[in-house]
Design an enzyme around this catalytic site. Structure first.
Site, mmCIF file in Angstrom:
data_model
loop_
_atom_site.group_PDB
_atom_site.id
_atom_site.type_symbol
_atom_site.label_atom_id
_atom_site.label_comp_id
_atom_site.label_asym_id
_atom_site.label_seq_id
_atom_site.Cartn_x
_atom_site.Cartn_y
_atom_site.Cartn_z
ATOM 1 N N ASP A 140 0.822 -1.205 0.000
ATOM 2 C CA ASP A 140 0.000 0.000 0.000
ATOM 3 C C ASP A 140 0.859 1.259 0.000
ATOM 4 O OD1 ASP A 140 -1.998 1.860 0.247
ATOM 5 O OD2 ASP A 140 -2.487 1.376 2.328
ATOM 6 N N ASP A 344 -1.975 6.936 -5.918
ATOM 7 C CA ASP A 344 -2.282 5.955 -4.886
ATOM 8 C C ASP A 344 -2.597 4.603 -5.511
ATOM 9 O OD1 ASP A 344 -2.858 5.056 -2.203
ATOM 10 O OD2 ASP A 344 -4.964 5.118 -2.750
#
Length: 464
Positions: A140, A344
């Site tokens: 992540d 992201d």
């Protein structure tokens, strides 16, 4: 200026305007695919390998989408769940930027659990401890702290592999309260043995809490010792199956920052379009992560928050024409840390500030006026009925960053939302000042994170 000169001036101006207005739009072909079905996993645990190295300066591992762990759900159901997670993810990122997150909470206050919304979209399999015990880990770019579930569990969610037992690892080492490593945590704590405790609480109510430690991680045959990680005895919120999270953010405790000396502060990933390819995605650490064909834009810095990767988006073109109304001021990161644009990996659909999205949407609708419109779907307000077709022409979309332009493949912005030929424009507006470039728009590019060079690169057709 004489009358004749004025007449010539206006004639030239009219000619220039009429030429620009009559300039044909640029199109590309979209080959229509259905929603992807979950792909079966094929891992070879490195426990079977005898040669291990802790000196290699490059490592590469496979990435799989979390839908690979959902064998019984239909593609429509999986897509619906993905959009649900996406909404929660965007809320979490925005709350982190605008100060509504609980991440800085002190240890004396109680943690109130929220719904387990799930974090992260991609995971890999790696070994934890010595000897290595293999588990699935979420990767992540929107998180920093590396953590795993550990026994004994006060509260652990279900995971595919046995929960990690630190007492059975020869390389597990607790971190003392007074150490520099402990002080790097945003909210460190201490137990009665003066050993460091960590806590990470996310904006959706999920959290992890436990002992802060160092441990060896093994990626295939490459061993990475002394990685600072949280050994969580009280956890909620990561998706079922994964044992923990490998934080790839920009902060001081993320995996790329911790291993900066070894891997040069560089990593990259390429996320495949799962509706068009059965190949796994991949992540690479080290100098070989930097593609020779990558086009770079500088990283920007948020003075309030060091986790996220900010870039300068200056405009967007549709059909080869810059969209009027999309100006750099709509994406400006100000001195107080508000606004801006982040890249992201865990967000799917790109979110743009509302004025920018409306301008982009209207330009795309005008360029795609020849396609049959369909009903809205979930967060998508621009959809088309393409049933019965195998390919269509759609206007091109180019994102203009400081220093480079990124031309998106058609499948990165017009995506299937069901198995009946409905396709939607994969952007959405947000009332938050934060814009987020999601993983649908990143598909097929090798996205290069060069922390040492303070830049991000995009290499088209980078999954080969």
């Amino acid at each position: 200026m004489g009358t004749k000169s004025i007449a010539i001036f206006f004639s030239l101006l009219f000619f220039s305007l009429s030429t620009s207005l009559s300039q044909p739009l640029q199109f590309q072909t979209l080959f229509l695919q259905s929603l992807p079905k979950p792909q079966s996993l094929s891992w070879t645990d490195s426990e079977t390998l005898t040669a291990e190295s802790d000196s290699e300066t490059t490592l590469s591992v496979q990435l799989h989408h979390r839908d690979s762990l959902s064998f019984n759900a239909t593609p429509e159901r999986l897509f619906h769940l993905r959009l649900q997670r996406d909404a929660a993810r965007v809320k979490t990122l925005s709350s982190a930027v605008y100060g509504n997150t609980t991440a800085g909470r002190d240890f004396s206050s109680s943690i109130i659990s929220g719904l387990a919304q799930g974090s992260g979209e991609y995971f890999t399999r790696l070994g934890i401890g010595t000897p290595p015990k293999y588990s699935y880990m979420v990767l992540d770019t929107g998180s920093d702290v590396v953590w795993i579930q550990c026994s004994p569990c006060r509260k652990c969610y279900s995971q595919t592999d046995p929960v990690f037992d630190p007492t059975k690892s020869k390389s597990f080492l607790g971190v003392s309260c007074g150490s520099l490593l402990c002080r790097r945590l945003d909210s460190p704590g201490c137990n009665n043995r003066r050993m460091c405790l960590y806590q990470v609480s996310y904006g959706d109510g999920s959290f992890t809490f436990g002992d802060f430690s160092t441990e060896t991680l093994t990626f295939r045959s490459t061993r990475v010792p002394n990685v600072a990680l949280g050994c969580g005895h009280d956890n909620e919120g990561l998706f079922v199956g994964a044992a923990g999270l490998l934080g790839l953010g920009r902060g001081k405790l993320s995996f790329p920052t911790q291993t900066g000396r070894r891997f040069g502060g560089k990593f990259s990933y390429c996320l495949v379009d799962r509706s068009a390819s059965s190949k796994p995605s991949s992540v690479v650490f080290g100098d070989s992560a930097v593609s020779r064909t990558a086009l770079f834009t500088p990283l920007l810095t948020n003075p309030k928050l060091d986790t996220f990767y900010y870039v300068g988006l200056t405009g967007i073109s549709v059909g080869g024409v810059r969209v009027r109304g999309i100006t750099p001021s709509l994406f400006k990161l100000d001195n107080t840390g508000n606004g801006g644009v982040i890249i992201d990996s865990g967000t799917s659909v790109t979110r743009l500030t509302r004025p920018a999205y409306i301008a982009l949407r209207d330009a795309f609708r005008a360029g795609a006026s020849g396609l049959k419109r369909g009903p809205e779907f979930s967060l998508f307000d621009t959809c088309f009925d393409l049933s019965g077709k195998t390919e269509v022409k759609v206007p091109t979309v180019v994102m203009h960053f400081v220093g480079t332009d990124v031309s998106l493949p058609a499948s990165n912005y017009l995506i299937p939302v069901d198995s009946s030929g409905s396709f939607c424009f994969a952007f959405a507006g947000t009332m938050s000042g934060l814009s987020i470039i999601g993983n649908i728009q990143q598909q097929g590019f090798r996205v290069v994170y060069d922390l040492a060079g303070s830049r991000i690169g995009f290499a088209p057709r980078g999954c080969a």
